[in-house]
Design a protein around this motif. Sequence first.
Motif, PDB file in Angstrom:
ATOM      1  N   GLN A  14       0.817  -1.212   0.000  1.00 49.42           N
ATOM      2  CA  GLN A  14       0.000   0.000   0.000  1.00 49.42           C
ATOM      3  C   GLN A  14       0.851   1.262   0.000  1.00 49.42           C
ATOM      4  N   ASN A  15       2.107   1.139   0.404  1.00 48.49           N
ATOM      5  CA  ASN A  15       2.994   2.303   0.439  1.00 48.49           C
ATOM      6  C   ASN A  15       4.120   2.092  -0.577  1.00 48.49           C
ATOM      7  N   PRO A  16       3.950   2.626  -1.780  1.00 47.04           N
ATOM      8  CA  PRO A  16       4.972   2.423  -2.809  1.00 47.04           C
ATOM      9  C   PRO A  16       6.201   3.329  -2.662  1.00 47.04           C
ATOM     10  N   ALA A  17       6.213   4.217  -1.685  1.00 49.82           N
ATOM     11  CA  ALA A  17       7.312   5.180  -1.534  1.00 49.82           C
ATOM     12  C   ALA A  17       8.692   4.522  -1.468  1.00 49.82           C
ATOM     13  N   PRO A  18       8.883   3.412  -0.728  1.00 48.69           N
ATOM     14  CA  PRO A  18      10.218   2.804  -0.681  1.00 48.69           C
ATOM     15  C   PRO A  18      10.723   2.339  -2.047  1.00 48.69           C
ATOM     16  N   MET A  19       9.830   2.120  -2.984  1.00 48.22           N
ATOM     17  CA  MET A  19      10.251   1.649  -4.301  1.00 48.22           C
ATOM     18  C   MET A  19      10.957   2.746  -5.095  1.00 48.22           C
ATOM     19  N   ALA A  20      10.748   4.006  -4.737  1.00 47.18           N
ATOM     20  CA  ALA A  20      11.473   5.093  -5.405  1.00 47.18           C
ATOM     21  C   ALA A  20      12.967   4.957  -5.134  1.00 47.18           C
ATOM     22  N   ARG A  21      13.334   4.582  -3.911  1.00 51.19           N
ATOM     23  CA  ARG A  21      14.740   4.371  -3.563  1.00 51.19           C
ATOM     24  C   ARG A  21      15.289   3.151  -4.298  1.00 51.19           C
ATOM     25  N   VAL A  22      14.470   2.119  -4.404  1.00 51.14           N
ATOM     26  CA  VAL A  22      14.885   0.909  -5.124  1.00 51.14           C
ATOM     27  C   VAL A  22      15.118   1.233  -6.595  1.00 51.14           C
ATOM     28  N   GLN A  23      14.269   2.067  -7.170  1.00 54.90           N
ATOM     29  CA  GLN A  23      14.431   2.465  -8.576  1.00 54.90           C
ATOM     30  C   GLN A  23      15.749   3.210  -8.772  1.00 54.90           C
TER      31      GLN A  23
END
Length: 133
Positions: A14-23
Amino acid sequence: MLACGLGRACILAQNPAPMARVQVLRDRLWQGLQEHLGDRVVLNGHAEHRLPNTLNVSFAGLIGTDVLATLDGVAASTGAACHSGRVELSPVLAAMGVPEKIGMGAVRFSLGRATTEAEIDSVVDLVTANLPS
């Protein structure tokens, strides 16, 4: 137990924010491979519109399983599980128009929320040190 795991995964998703760092880390991996290997590494897929946690590249003139064999401890694979044990061009890469000479060297790297910059740099070093010239 599995239902609890699925529930926790749904909460995390539900919180996609951590995926920005992964990207950012995925792009760091791609840039590092490009810097060291130049045209010996080719991006499979769209440059921008792709999963933030996956980098699929081909090592030109090589076989992906041979590259993968040098990457002990790295979260990578040569393709879908349904093609396990077969050395042939992925039907997906073929449909994308990737030439066989390039596509046979495909390796898919997977990153996660816990992946670090140091791990990315280590993978770049490992790949570049172990590829044949």
